[in-house]
Structures are given as structure tokens and as C-alpha cells.
Write a protein that holds these residues in place. Structure first.
Motif, PDB file in Angstrom:
ATOM      1  N   ILE A 226      -3.397   3.701  -2.615  1.00 36.53           N
ATOM      2  CA  ILE A 226      -4.712   3.065  -2.281  1.00 36.53           C
ATOM      3  C   ILE A 226      -5.169   2.353  -3.546  1.00 36.53           C
ATOM      4  CG2 ILE A 226      -6.894   3.464  -1.329  1.00 36.53           C
ATOM      5  CD1 ILE A 226      -4.924   3.388   0.629  1.00 36.53           C
TER       6      ILE A 226
ATOM      7  N   VAL B 153       0.855  -1.151  -0.123  1.00 32.01           N
ATOM      8  CA  VAL B 153      -0.025   0.000  -0.252  1.00 32.01           C
ATOM      9  C   VAL B 153       0.908   1.315   0.008  1.00 32.01           C
ATOM     10  CG1 VAL B 153      -1.634   1.328   1.140  1.00 32.01           C
ATOM     11  CG2 VAL B 153      -1.863  -1.189   1.300  1.00 32.01           C
TER      12      VAL B 153
ATOM     13  N   VAL C 140      -1.672  -0.831   8.258  1.00 37.46           N
ATOM     14  CA  VAL C 140      -1.710   0.156   7.125  1.00 37.46           C
ATOM     15  C   VAL C 140      -2.060   1.589   7.401  1.00 37.46           C
ATOM     16  CG1 VAL C 140      -3.420   0.643   5.004  1.00 37.46           C
ATOM     17  CG2 VAL C 140      -2.652  -1.799   5.512  1.00 37.46           C
TER      18      VAL C 140
END
Length: 948
Positions: free
Chosen positions: A131, A126, A167
Motif C-alpha cells: 500500500i 499493489v 485490489v
């Protein structure tokens, strides 16, 4: 057909991965590392790593025990993560698709550490791909956590929650960006609040901890849900899980910072709640998180007064939390008379490179406030945490930062003392009145832990309550001095710290009799403890003495001889660990006594001890950092008296820089090699700066000319080093060389100036390094201004690009004030010899220049900048039409004091006169223009000084 591994490569790779963790077989480990480095070039390497990591059962054809295969999977995960981190863009779309489809399976693994590794790999993808590079990830994680299908295992829920937490932690800003009209946080935050009622404590705790990551960012998605969050916090306040309650405490602390108005109505209940949590001493982490609430509220301008009515409840809890627990005492036992024992390698963990090299204006030396704490409550730096589940490369001499020692970590005792310190600053008298009965009972307590805690409390209120404590100090200070001989080392240790905290009182005593009665015994007592039989007392004594040096300043000059004699004894006796704080004592004395150290008898005492240590410490030793830094201050203090010692020191610094650069290039070309520690570069460059400034011009020039390799060839590489700290020191040295050894620098400027100009590009500053990035730009501006004065018209080819860079800096509202000022000075100095090039574009920079230069003190730097700017104006006076009022105001208020001190600016007043006369001739009714443009007192000042 899905990708499948070939048997032989899989067998070889798994064997190398296993051997790479083989701590007992160094040869096998090194060979495996070499083979893995070669394997990185294979186009399928990440497919194999993914296959091994995500396969919970030993693949067919491989023969490993459960433990061995776990090690293979772990090593595969770490290598996969690192490959993604360093080479994401070179990974094929097919390989990335395989990783994305396979790694989430490991979130459901029975083994917690494997789930942790999966979260690390996911987070790295990520971070590198964004995204939108994996749009289905967040919905998939949220679905797993919420068990939307009804058949998700508890392990999978926890693994997905841990991955989401990671994340979020690593991509806070990315998740709050707009993607085609949507922000991920808009749906993540409500989901996280929902997950805080999960029936799994781990999920509740992680969900709340993830929310806490976002609170300081104040995203809109959180602010609109803040009332929901507060309601949930009150529901969770008595959760059965102490981890959840820790996160509850942390959330309240975070909300204090962003919305104190939401906290204030609940302050009475929160006081009771935090007291109850702080008293749960069986869970010190929870108690410490609760104690942080007092610190945060106490430091909040709008909220601290709300605690006033509850001081009599809170302070007793802080005081009881400051007593060493039985567990702490057990850990600390056995440290008696250990001064003659050698240090363990893991005990020697100095902190270096204080950023001395930030160049400010001539009148504004940056002063670093060192914070010696002698075992008090100064919060330790957090170091670089490993990712959850990451394999650490253990060295034989490595150890955890805190080593299990309560003295070396942030804990409940230190947090409580820090909170008492903050309350003392906030409330002053009432705090001392509240603790006075406690002090009276415990300062002479028979049991040393209570005696020690009382001394800590007295030290904690030293700064905030000094006025109300002062009447008691004639009784307290002699008693504290007597405690320096307490039989318990920890009491002697904390007494050093507390006496150091009151040293400002002793230093301020203004009669010889009072100084002899109190300050001199205080100073002598602390100095004596620098040679205590216990190492930690020695350290506390040295820390306290460094604090005393800062408070007493130049008033210590008459005492320098006995002080230095004691330092020399310490140099003879100290083991390695305490050498670092001893260097700080010498450095602080040099900084505050300055040229008072340059007396022959003092030099003859101090320098042999330092040079003996200099000769003993190897080029690879981490002790070089504080030693080089210390010598920088000593060289500055001794000035030309440092000359007899300069040549070998200068030569060795050049050698260290050269070695470090060679090792760095070798590591760039061969990833198997470790990169060298850049602090060697930073401290060596700073010491070269100090020597160049300290010696006379002829001596400095001889050192620079004789350096091998040549200094400016090395500096070329340092100015482009990837580390901000190295570049910051490099530009400081460049500016010093422009001031003091310009003839030696001049031939290298055609090479160095393009590098310098590039450094002024604000867009090159990384978000995560913005503070140190600005420090580099600050020094680059300063050095470019120093070069402009010397290089004159030869700056011509660089003027256009430099102007562009300066203007970008001056026009950016995010740039700190000191950088704006240095950019304005550099821009003005550029006009001293290059006005014809700058005059045609004057209108583009006149307003930001005048705005920034206006706040600069009246230094020689400001005088040179204003002179250069006026010379630019004289070439294009019409360009100033919109900024004349600003210009006339600056001239009217200009203090000429410093300008007359140098031939370069002695004519500044005449240039101002010439500029004003020019506008007087160009503007038809000049007096009317002045009356309509600037203040009456400024008009009077102009008329008085310039005969208008």
C-alpha cells in the motif's frame, strides 16, 4: 522531459505482441514468444509495454486496424502484469513511476476489457509493492468512483470501481493492516457502502461485491459499519439490477456466518425475500445465490432452528427448483446410447492426488471420504479463475469446465438438493413428512423430469432422515431398483446415486435372508448399471458402487469375485472418461476389503486388466494419475502377493520421476517451455511408498538397490520441490524407506537430513498455502522420527537443530494437533540414542512435549517417544522440577498394551519404574509430594503398577 519510445523498437515490439496471439499461425506465434522472452531483458521493456497499453490511439508510425491494435494493447497489458508479478524488485523506480502515472489512464478507456486489464496491472503493483508503495492510488480510485470533480465519465467510474474491487479481493489482509496509525479499510468500507447507492448499476453491484469480499474476514472497520450495511441491504433488496440483488443475497449469506444475531430478528422477512428471488428462474444465478441462504443457515449451529416454522414454505420451493428446466433438458438431449462413442478430449478432466500420503500415527490411517455424486449436488471445485479481461491461452483441446452442461456445474437444482439434505440432517422427521406427499405423487409420475426430481429428493434426505425413511425402504428399494431400467438415462443416473445413498441400510441388514432380499439386488443393480448403454449412467453406477463399497466395507469380501468380474468387463468397454471413476471403484474396494483381495483367483482376474491398462497408458497421459493412485491401494491390499508385478511398476515410477524432474529443470532454465504437471511426481512417489511397504524387506531392498537413476538421488530433489504436494509425498516415502529399506537409505542420510531439518521451519510456510504446508511439516516430523530410531547416535550432528525446530512447532498455538503429536513423537524418539546431548536442555522442551504426547493414542509410536524422553530425564532429573506432576500423571495413565509388541519398547514399564524410583530417592517425602501434586486415582494407579 517525460520518457518517449523510439520508433523501431516500438514497431518490433508491437509486431511481436500481435503475433503472440496469432492462433492461426503457430510458427509466427512461437517466434514472437521467443522474441518477447528476449525482450524482457531490456531495461526499457516495461516503459514500452506501458506506452502501448495506455495509448488509446494507434501511435504514430504504426499501422494497425482497430481490432489489431486492441490485440496489441491487450497483449502488452498481460506481459506488463506478468513482468511486475515475476520481477517487481528489478524494475527501476523510473519505470515504476511511468507505470503508475500511465496505467490509471486506461481505467477511463471506452473499451471494458482494457479497463479490466488496467485493474489487473494496478492490483499486481499493489500486491508486490504494498500500500505504501503507491499511497495516492486508493484516494485516486475513490475520487474517480465518487466523481468528486464532477466531470468523470461513467466508463471511468466503472473502471475505477472494478480496479478497486480487484485490489481489495487480492489484498484483503494488507488493507486491514496498521500503517502509521491508520488502516485503509477504515475509510474504504464506508466509501463502499456509500457507492452502493450510485446511479450506475455496475458500480452498485461491484461496491456490494467488494464488501462481500471482506465480510468473512470480520475487520473492525466493517463490524462498526454493520448496521449501516444492513440498512443499505434492505434498501437494495428490490433493486432493478439482478446483479445487485445477487450481491444482496450473498451479503446476507456472509453475515449469517459472522453475526447470526443480526440476521435472526429479520428471519421471517428474509425467508420471504429469498423465496421470491429463488423463484426468479429466468435468472438462474440470482436464484442459486438465494438458495445458498438455506444451505448456510441450515449449517449454522445457532440459526438453523429459526427456519423450523417456515419449512412448509421453503421445502416446496426447494422441490420445485430440483426439476430440470426446459432449457436444461434441451442441453442434455442426445446423450442416449452413447457408450460406444469415443470421448472428446475436453470431456476428460479427472481430479487427482487425494493427499493419501499424509502420515499420521500408526493407529490412525488418514481415510479420505471420496464423494462420488453421480450427477447429484456435490459442489465442483472452482479451478483457477482468469483475471477479469485476461487473455486465455486456448489449446485446441481446451474447453470451459462446465461445457454448458447443467450436470457439470453448481446450479440451482444442485444447491436446492444440497439445502434439502442439510434440512433433513437438521430437522429429520418433519422434513420427510413434508416431502412425503410430493414423493407419493411424483415418484411414479408419467413425465420423467418429475420422476427424476422425486428420486433426487429421496436421495437428498437419505442421511438425515434415514430413521424415518427406513420403514418405507422395503417398498422403496425394489421400486428404485426397477427404475434402473427406466427409458430415460437421467432417471437411471439419479437412481444409481440415490441407491448408493441408501447402501448403508442395505449393508447393515444382518440376516442372510434380508441381505439376499434387498442388499444383493441393490448391489447387483448398481453393478449392472456400470455397463449401461449411456456413459453418464455408467459413471453414476460406478460412483454409487464406490459409495456402497465404503458403506459395506469388509462385508463385501464374499462378493469380490462377481464384483471384480464386472470391473474387468468395464475395463474392456469403458472409454477414457469413465476409466477414472473405475479406478476409484478398484481403489475403494482394495481399501475396504484389504488383504481379502489377496486370493489367487481374484488376483488372476484383476491384475491382468490393470496391467493391460498400465501398458497402454503413456507416460504423458493424465490417466496415469488415477492409475498410479489405484495401484498404490492395490499394492497395499495384496501385500507380498503384489511381488510378481512390482519390478516393472517400480522401474516405471522411477523413470516418470526422473523425466518430470528433468522437464522441470529445463523449464526453470528456459521460460518458453511449459512446466511439467507435478501430479506425475506425487502419484509416482505415493506408489513407490505403497510398494516399499507391501513387499518383504528383501524384495523392497532389491528394487531400491537396482533403481536407475538411484531412488534417493531423485528424492533429494523431490524433498526440495517448490510444490507442497510433492514434498508431502517425498517425506512420506522417506519415512517408509527408513522403516523398510534402511540399509539402502543410510548412506544418503548425511545429504537428506539437512534438507529435512530445513523443512521443519514453520516460517517457510506461506500464508496462502498454510494447510498443505502443515501437511508437509507433519510428514517431515514423522519421517524424522522413523530415521531417529534407525540412525541412532549418528543423528548427533543434527540433534541441536532438530530440537530447535521441534520446540518451535510444539510452542506454536497455530499448529494443528496431528502435527504437534508427530513433532512430540519425533522429539521423544530422538532421545532413544541421543539422551546425553538432549539432557542439558531438557527444561526447554519438557512441558510442551508432555502436553502434546498426552493426547496421542497408546501406539508403538507413543511408547518409543516416552522411552526416549525418560532416557533424557534420567540424564538430568533436576530439570523436570516444574513438570513432575505432569510426568507422573502421564505415567499413571499409561496403557502398556502396545508397548510389549516390539523389543524396542518391551522395557518401557521398567524404564518408568526406574524413573519413578529415581525421583523417590531424590524427593524427601515422596508420598506427600504425590498427594499434593496429582489426582488420587492417579496415585492409586502408580502405587498398584510400580510398588510405590
Amino acid at each position: 522531459m517525460a520518457w518517449q519510445p523510439e520508433q523501431e523498437p516500438l514497431r518490433q515490439l508491437s509486431g511481436c505482441l500481435k503475433d503472440s496471439l496469432s492462433g492461426h499461425n503457430k510458427n509466427a506465434q512461437k517466434q514472437a514468444e521467443i522474441m518477447l522472452a528476449q525482450a524482457k531483458t531490456s531495461p526499457d521493456i516495461n516503459n514500452y509495454l506501458t506506452y502501448l497499453f495506455s495509448s488509446s490511439q494507434v501511435p504514430q508510425g504504426l499501422s494497425y486496424s482497430t481490432e489489431e491494435y486492441h490485440a496489441v494493447r491487450s497483449a502488452a497489458a498481460v506481459m506488463l502484469k506478468n513482468n511486475i508479478k515475476t520481477g517487481y524488485k528489478s524494475i527501476s523506480p523510473e519505470s515504476l513511476a511511468l507505470v503508475r502515472s500511465s496505467v490509471p489512464l486506461a481505467l477511463q478507456d471506452k473499451n471494458q476489457s482494457i479497463r479490466g486489464y488496467a485493474g489487473n496491472v494496478i492490483t499486481e503493483i499493489v500486491s508486490r509493492g504494498g500500500i505504501l508503495g503507491w499511497p495516492q492510488l486508493l484516494p485516486e480510485l475513490l475520487s474517480l468512483i465518487g466523481n468528486e470533480t464532477g466531470n468523470i465519465t461513467p466508463e471511468a467510474q466503472e473502471g475505477a470501481m472494478a480496479a478497486l474491487a480487484k485490489v481489495c479481493e487480492d489484498n484483503k489482509k494488507m488493507l486491514d493492516k496498521d500503517y502509521q496509525g491508520q488502516r485503509p479499510l477504515t475509510f474504504i468500507i464506508p466509501k463502499l457502502i456509500e457507492f452502493t447507492v450510485s446511479d450506475k448499476p455496475k458500480v452498485r453491484s461491484l461496491a456490494l461485491g467488494t464488501i462481500n469480499v471482506f465480510i468473512p474476514q470480520k475487520p473492525q472497520a466493517l463490524l462498526v459499519s454493520l448496521d449501516d450495511l444492513l440498512n443499505r441491504l434492505f434498501q437494495l433488496a428490490n433493486d432493478t439490477s439482478s446483479d445487485v440483488r445477487r450481491q444482496v443475497c450473498r451479503a446476507f449469506v456472509q453475515i449469517v456466518e459472522i453475526r447470526p444475531d443480526k440476521i435472526q430478528p429479520h428471519i421471517a422477512g428474509l425467508v420471504d425475500y429469498m423465496i421470491a428471488q429463488q423463484r426468479k428462474i429466468e435468472d438462474e444465478d440470482l436464484a442459486c445465490d438465494a438458495a445458498e441462504f438455506w444451505l448456510t443457515v441450515g449449517e449454522h449451529d445457532q440459526l438453523w432452528k429459526a427456519l423450523g416454522p417456515y419449512l412448509n414454505k421453503i421445502i416446496p420451493v426447494l422441490l420445485e427448483s430440483m426439476v430440470y428446466s426446459e432449457e436444461d433438458i434441451a442441453m442434455l438431449e442426445g446423450g442416449g446410447n452413447d457408450a460406444d462413442e469415443e470421448d472428446r478430449a475436453e470431456d476428460i478432466k479427472p481430479k487427482f492426488a487425494k493427499g493419501k500420503s499424509i502420515r499420521t500415527l500408526a493407529n490412525g490411517e488418514v481415510v479420505e471420504e471420496s464423494s462420488p455424486n453421480g450427477g447429484s449436488y456435490s459442489k465442483l471445485g472452482d479451478g483457477d479463475d482468469l483475471d477479469e479481461g485476461e487473455i486465455e491461452d486456448f489449446d485446441d483441446d481446451d474447453d470451459d469446465d462446465d461445457d454448458g452442461n447443467p450436470e457439470d456445474r453448481w446450479n440451482l437444482r444442485k444447491c436446492s438438493a444440497a439445502a434439502l439434505d442439510v434440512f433433513a440432517t437438521d430437522f429429520r422427521g418433519p422434513v420427510f413428512e413434508t416431502i412425503l406427499p410430493y414423493l407419493m405423487t411424483n415418484l411414479r409420475h408419467e413425465e420423467w423430469p418429475y420422476r427424476e426430481a422425486a428420486v433426487l429428493a429421496l436421495g437428498a434426505v437419505a442421511e438425515g432422515c434415514l430413521d424415518v425413511v427406513t420403514p418405507h425402504l422395503p417398498d422403496l428399494v425394489p421400486y428404485l431398483i426397477s427404475l434402473l431400467n427406466d427409458s430415460e438415462p437421467l432417471v437411471r443416473q439419479i437412481t444409481c446415486w440415490t441407491l448408493g445413498r441408501y447402501s448403508s441400510w442395505g449393508a447393515s441388514l444382518n440376516t442372510p435372508a434380508l441381505r439376499a432380499q434387498f442388499f444383493e439386488p441393490m448391489m447387483e443393480g448398481i453393478l449392472t448399471k456400470m455397463l449401461d448403454t449411456n456413459k453418464r449412467v455408467q459413471e453414476a453406477g460406478a460412483s454409487a458402487f464406490a459409495h456402497l463399497e465404503e458403506k459395506a466395507g469388509a462385508t463385501l469380501t464374499p462378493y469380490c469375485e462377481p464384483i471384480i468380474r464386472q470391473f474387468v468387463r468395464c475395463f474392456e468397454k469403458y472409454k477414457d472418461r469413465n476409466m477414472f471413476i473405475l479406478y476409484d471403484c478398484v481403489q475403494t474396494l482394495s481399501e475396504h476389503v484389504g488383504h481379502g483381495l489377496a486370493q489367487p483367483q481374484l488376483i488372476d482376474l484383476l491384475m491382468p486388466a490393470l496391467i493391460h491398462r498400465w501398458n497402454k497408458v503413456s507416460d504423458q497421459s493424465r490417466e496415469l494419475f488415477p492409475l498410479l493412485e489405484c495401484l498404490s491401494y492395490v499394492a497395499t491390499a495384496l501385500a507380498e502377493s503384489f511381488a510378481p508385478f512390482a519390478q516393472p511398476v517400480f522401474t516405471r515410477c522411477i523413470k516418470i520421476i526422473h523425466q518430470n524432474l528433468e522437464e522441470y529443470m529445463a523449464a526453470v532454465n528456459n521460460p518458453i517451455l511449459d512446466s511439467p504437471d507435478k501430479d506425475f511426481l506425487v502419484t509416482s512417489l505415493d506408489l513407490l511408498s505403497a510398494i516399499v511397504q507391501a513387499l518383504d524387506e528383501k524384495q523392497s531392498a532389491a528394487l531400491v538397490s537396482g533403481s536407475q537413476p538411484r531412488l534417493f538421488e531423485l528424492l533429494t530433489f523431490c524433498m526440495e520441490d517448490p510444490e507442497n504436494d510433492v514434498r508431502q509425498s517425498s517425506y512420506a516415502l522417506l519415512g517408509d524407506c527408513a522403516k523398510y529399506v534402511y540399509p539402502q537409505l543410510k548412506p544418503f542420510l548425511p545429504t537428506l537430513l539437512p534438507i529435512l531439518t530445513q523443512q521443519l521451519d514453520l516460517e517457510a510456510i506461506l500464508d496462502e498455502q498454510i494447510e498443505t504446508g502443515f501437511s508437509v511439516v507433519n510428514n517431515a516430523c514423522w519421517s524424522s522420527g522413523e530415521i531417529s530410531i534407525q540412525y541412532g547416535k549418528e543423528m548427533g550432528p543434527f540433534v541441536g537443530k532438530l530440537l530447535e525446530r521441534y520446540l518451535a512447532i510444539l510452542s506454536n498455538p497455530e499448529v494443528p494437533k496431528s502435527v504437534l503429536e508427530n513433532a512430540a513423537i519425533a522429539l521423544g524418539r530422538l532421545g532413544l540414542e541421543n539422551a546425553p546431548i538432549m539432557s542439558p536442555v531438557l527444561a526447554t522442551f519438557s512441558e510442551p512435549f508432555l502436553t502434546a504426547i498426552n493426547s496421542v493414542d497408546y501406539t508403538l509410536e507413543k511408547a518409543t517417544a516416552m522411552k526416549g524422553f525418560c532416557l533424557v530425564i534420567l540424564g538430568n532429573p533436576q530439570a523436570m522440577e516444574k513438570d513432575l506432576a505432569r510426568l507422573f500423571t502421564v505415567i499413571a495413565r499409561y496403557n502398556m498394551g502396545e508397548a510389549f509388541k516390539t523389543p524396542l519398547t518391551a522395557d518401557l514399564q521398567q524404564i518408568f519404574q526406574h524413573t519413578l524410583d529415581l525421583y523417590k530417592s531424590l524427593i524427601p517425602d515422596f508420598n506427600a509430594f504425590l498427594a499434593g501434586s496429582i489426582a488420587a486415582n492417579d496415585i492409586s494407579a502408580l502405587q498398584a503398577a510400580y510398588n510405590l
